[in-house]
Motif scaffolding. Structure first.
Motif, PDB file in Angstrom:
ATOM      1  N   LEU A 156       0.570  -0.959   0.338  1.00  0.00           N
ATOM      2  CA  LEU A 156       0.156   0.203   0.122  1.00  0.00           C
ATOM      3  C   LEU A 156       0.681   1.039   0.389  1.00  0.00           C
ATOM      4  O   LEU A 156       0.453   2.185   0.050  1.00  0.00           O
ATOM      5  CB  LEU A 156      -0.709  -0.143   0.712  1.00  0.00           C
ATOM      6  CG  LEU A 156      -2.124  -1.172   1.277  1.00  0.00           C
ATOM      7  CD1 LEU A 156      -2.984  -1.349   1.979  1.00  0.00           C
ATOM      8  CD2 LEU A 156      -3.155  -0.493   0.394  1.00  0.00           C
ATOM      9  N   ARG A 383      -3.155  -3.557  -8.755  1.00  0.00           N
ATOM     10  CA  ARG A 383      -3.284  -2.686  -7.405  1.00  0.00           C
ATOM     11  C   ARG A 383      -4.421  -1.552  -7.482  1.00  0.00           C
ATOM     12  O   ARG A 383      -4.946  -0.908  -7.092  1.00  0.00           O
ATOM     13  CB  ARG A 383      -2.048  -2.658  -7.029  1.00  0.00           C
ATOM     14  CG  ARG A 383      -1.534  -1.650  -6.005  1.00  0.00           C
ATOM     15  CD  ARG A 383       0.422  -1.387  -5.934  1.00  0.00           C
ATOM     16  NE  ARG A 383       0.383  -0.726  -4.799  1.00  0.00           N
ATOM     17  CZ  ARG A 383       0.336   0.743  -5.247  1.00  0.00           C
ATOM     18  NH1 ARG A 383      -0.496   1.395  -5.986  1.00  0.00           N
ATOM     19  NH2 ARG A 383       0.595   1.258  -3.516  1.00  0.00           N
ATOM     20  N   LEU A 387      -7.009  -0.665  -5.267  1.00  0.00           N
ATOM     21  CA  LEU A 387      -6.936   0.996  -4.658  1.00  0.00           C
ATOM     22  C   LEU A 387      -7.878   1.589  -4.687  1.00  0.00           C
ATOM     23  O   LEU A 387      -8.012   2.548  -4.108  1.00  0.00           O
ATOM     24  CB  LEU A 387      -5.931   1.508  -4.756  1.00  0.00           C
ATOM     25  CG  LEU A 387      -4.148   0.904  -4.149  1.00  0.00           C
ATOM     26  CD1 LEU A 387      -3.151   1.445  -3.871  1.00  0.00           C
ATOM     27  CD2 LEU A 387      -4.997   0.079  -2.697  1.00  0.00           C
ATOM     28  N   ARG A 390     -10.161   3.075  -2.415  1.00  0.00           N
ATOM     29  CA  ARG A 390     -10.014   2.274  -0.030  1.00  0.00           C
ATOM     30  C   ARG A 390      -9.178   3.392   0.311  1.00  0.00           C
ATOM     31  O   ARG A 390      -8.597   4.248   0.013  1.00  0.00           O
ATOM     32  CB  ARG A 390      -8.695   1.398  -0.972  1.00  0.00           C
ATOM     33  CG  ARG A 390      -8.273   0.412   0.392  1.00  0.00           C
ATOM     34  CD  ARG A 390      -7.446  -0.409  -0.757  1.00  0.00           C
ATOM     35  NE  ARG A 390      -7.173  -1.031   0.585  1.00  0.00           N
ATOM     36  CZ  ARG A 390      -7.107  -2.579   0.791  1.00  0.00           C
ATOM     37  NH1 ARG A 390      -7.287  -3.558   0.774  1.00  0.00           N
ATOM     38  NH2 ARG A 390      -6.164  -2.851   1.898  1.00  0.00           N
ATOM     39  N   TYR A 398      -4.995  -7.380   1.989  1.00  0.00           N
ATOM     40  CA  TYR A 398      -4.843  -6.652   0.690  1.00  0.00           C
ATOM     41  C   TYR A 398      -4.072  -8.242  -0.561  1.00  0.00           C
ATOM     42  O   TYR A 398      -3.043  -8.533   0.004  1.00  0.00           O
ATOM     43  CB  TYR A 398      -3.433  -6.121   0.674  1.00  0.00           C
ATOM     44  CG  TYR A 398      -2.697  -5.364  -0.773  1.00  0.00           C
ATOM     45  CD1 TYR A 398      -2.235  -3.666  -1.046  1.00  0.00           C
ATOM     46  CD2 TYR A 398      -2.120  -5.934  -1.828  1.00  0.00           C
ATOM     47  CE1 TYR A 398      -2.037  -3.794  -2.869  1.00  0.00           C
ATOM     48  CE2 TYR A 398      -0.906  -6.266  -2.538  1.00  0.00           C
ATOM     49  CZ  TYR A 398      -1.968  -4.931  -3.153  1.00  0.00           C
ATOM     50  OH  TYR A 398      -0.486  -4.470  -4.491  1.00  0.00           O
TER      51      TYR A 398
END
Lengths: 417, 173
Positions: A156, A383, A387, A390, A398
């Motif tokens: 992240l 990814r 995201l 999020r 994740y």
């Protein structure tokens, strides 16, 4: 094998996954012409080797294969993590000594003779079980992954973390877990009709505690006593732990001491404060138990440098808390094209699954990635997809696609695509 | 069919009926109420399981100075370890700050956490009165209870945490 007959299945030299299985690389073997008459011995062949030993240790040449990023919260010694070095491992079973750790205040030194598991609450008859008693029950074993819900949280970070794979994805491991199905013990105490949850407590100093739905407890939960054929190690819950296949690791309470049957969750300790998922609108998801479908290429990965251009194996692990892995696709051109990897023989439910592909690397800068799909049809998200919308306060679960960049000099780095 | 019965059935077939299909080993020892009371740490959000005792933030300040300040800082604002105050109104922003005050939905969880795990180096050393008191102190610092509010098994579950309604269950058995 002659390059002309090697089947390219996707862009940038991804080869037919069956290449290795067919033994197609044997063409590189050099035939010796002059026979030396059988006189050569390496140094270690000139005298008897070391004797037998009670405990087998890894080769001293492998001493670099250790749990990584071992660290504790400031001012504490046992409130922290250590990561499984998947960049150095193969197969689907993680050696017990390399199984990752997440402890909330150290590993307790439990006397197995004094330890008891007490099951009580909404039951007909509360019962206490010692280790000897549990040892007489019929046990079952299963090969399953265990993943901390915080695994891959480092992905992240706004910029890709440049550290070995394990520092990002090392909070997952695969083991054969053996023990007594919790359903047998719950049958014996006689669960009352109004029961819906169990509250599991550990015998560690901060007394880890989690609420688990009764249906999971009756389905495939284990009171685990064995890991990879031997008694649990202290860092994995000796002498007994709860094991919940496919669900976030924290719920598989180590050093299991009590189980209280209730009609509601207890909202214990870290259950709401930590193991919940903050959403963009400020609300939070509670009880997101199963771990999502996921994969990562372990070789090549950050820190493993490729040699000269040529044929390389791509290998990695895939898993899903919802069942078996159905397929793993590989891309070696940054996601423009994909082709299926071969899955190793053991494709088991809620287990690590080993995948492999072959790649003819032409020496140019390339981005390699893997994407898993499970038997429920869930596909590992990118990814970017993960995201979208999020909250920055949502740290757990994740399961985005991991990309590695191979530079011209063979160096592998972590990249976001 | 439960897993055990399934195994038992298999054994019964394999061993020619040595193990009967519906039999269970029944090797657990009965547990008396006294033992149960000693090992049962579970506290439900409705207060079930809370022990006798009581405390206020005024008393709790002293408990905090003695047992917690070294790690959680002045007025629980954070030190070596987590801040236990602040973050109110931050959850839906770009820098959410999850603390006992801003995020935790149940006051009973604060008591539960401290009773199980704090102070980190010596969990179990605080009395129930001290735990009620230091819980009251942390809630008071977050503006949730008055300084002289007496918290006990009756009143603690009635404390409404600011984020009480912020959680949505993702799993319902």
């Amino acid at each position: 094998m002659d390059d002309d007959t090697t089947e390219v299945v996707a862009g940038n030299g991804l080869l037919d996954r069956r290449l290795f299985l067919r033994g197609g690389l044997a063409g590189g073997t050099v035939l010796l012409t002059a026979k030396a008459g059988g006189v050569e011995r390496e140094d270690w062949m000139k005298a008897p080797g070391a004797p037998m030993d009670e405990i087998g240790e890894p080769s001293p040449h492998e001493s670099h294969v250790k749990r990584t990023s071992v660290r504790s919260s400031p001012g504490t010694t046992g409130t922290g993590v250590s990561f499984t070095p998947h960049e150095h491992l193969d197969g689907i079973i993680t050696p017990s000594r390399l199984h990752f750790e997440r402890h909330h205040s150290g590993v307790p030194d439990i006397d197995p003779g004094r330890h008891r598991l007490i099951i009580h609450g909404l039951v007909e008859r509360p019962l206490s079980f010692d280790l000897n008693a549990l040892g007489r029950y019929p046990t079952v074993s299963g090969i399953n992954f265990l993943e901390c819900s915080g695994n891959s949280g480092a992905a992240l970070a706004p910029n890709p973390v440049q550290a070995p794979l394990s520092a990002v994805h090392g909070l997952v491991a695969g083991s054969e877990w053996g023990g007594v199905p919790l359903s047998i013990l719950l049958d014996e105490v006689g669960v009352k009709a109004e029961a819906k949850w169990i509250i599991a407590d550990g015998a560690d100093s901060p007394m880890m505690s989690r609420s688990v739905p009764l249906d999971k407890a009756m389905d495939d939960a284990l009171v685990a006593l064995y890991q990879n054929g031997e008694r649990l190690r202290p860092s994995n819950g000796y002498p007994m732990r709860l094991f919940l296949p496919g669900w976030e690791g924290n719920m598989s309470v180590k050093w299991l001491r009590t189980i209280k049957v209730t009609d509601q969750p207890a909202m214990t300790k870290d259950e709401t404060s930590k193991y919940s998922d903050l959403q963009k609108d400020g609300s939070a998801k509670l009880f997101s138990f199963p771990m999502g479908v996921k994969s990562v290429i372990t070789s090549p990965s950050h820190g493993l440098t490729l040699g000269p251009a040529g044929i390389y194996q791509i290998s990695g692990i895939a898993w899903s808390g919802a069942g078996k892995i159905a397929r793993v696709e590989i891309s070696v051109d940054g996601g423009s094209s994909w082709a299926d990897a071969a899955l190793d023989q053991h494709v088991l439910s809620k287990s690590l699954t080993r995948f492999r592909s072959a790649w003819r690397w032409n020496g140019a800068k390339s981005i390699i990635m893997s994407r898993a799909t499970d038997e429920q049809g869930s596909v590992q998200p990118s990814r970017e997809q993960l995201l979208t919308n999020r909250s920055p306060g949502f740290f757990y679960h994740y399961n985005g696609i991991q990309a590695w960049q191979v530079a011209e000099n063979g160096e592998v780095t972590n990249v976001y695509v | 069919m439960s897993t055990f019965r399934w195994i038992a059935t298999c054994l019964a077939v394999a061993l020619g009926g040595l193990v009967m299909a519906e039999e269970s080993p029944m090797l657990g020892e009965p547990v008396d109420a006294d033992t149960l009371a000693r090992v049962d740490f579970t506290i439900l959000p409705n207060g079930d399981g809370l022990p006798a005792g009581s405390g206020t933030a005024i008393r709790g300040a002293a408990v905090y100075q003695q047992h917690c300040i070294a790690c959680h800082g002045e007025e629980a604002s954070g030190g070596v370890n987590d801040a236990l105050v602040g973050g109110h109104g931050s959850l839906a922003t770009d820098s959410p700050k999850k603390t006992v005050g801003s995020y935790w939905p149940y006051a009973t969880t604060v008591f539960d956490y401290i009773r199980r795990a704090m102070p980190l180096q010596e969990p179990g050393r605080l009395s129930s009165d001290e735990i009620y008191a230091v819980t009251a102190y942390i809630l008071h610092l977050n503006g949730i209870v008055e300084q002289d509010a007496e918290l006990d098994a009756e009143s603690l579950p009635l404390v409404k945490m600011p984020n009480r309604d912020g959680f949505v269950w993702d799993y319902s058995p």
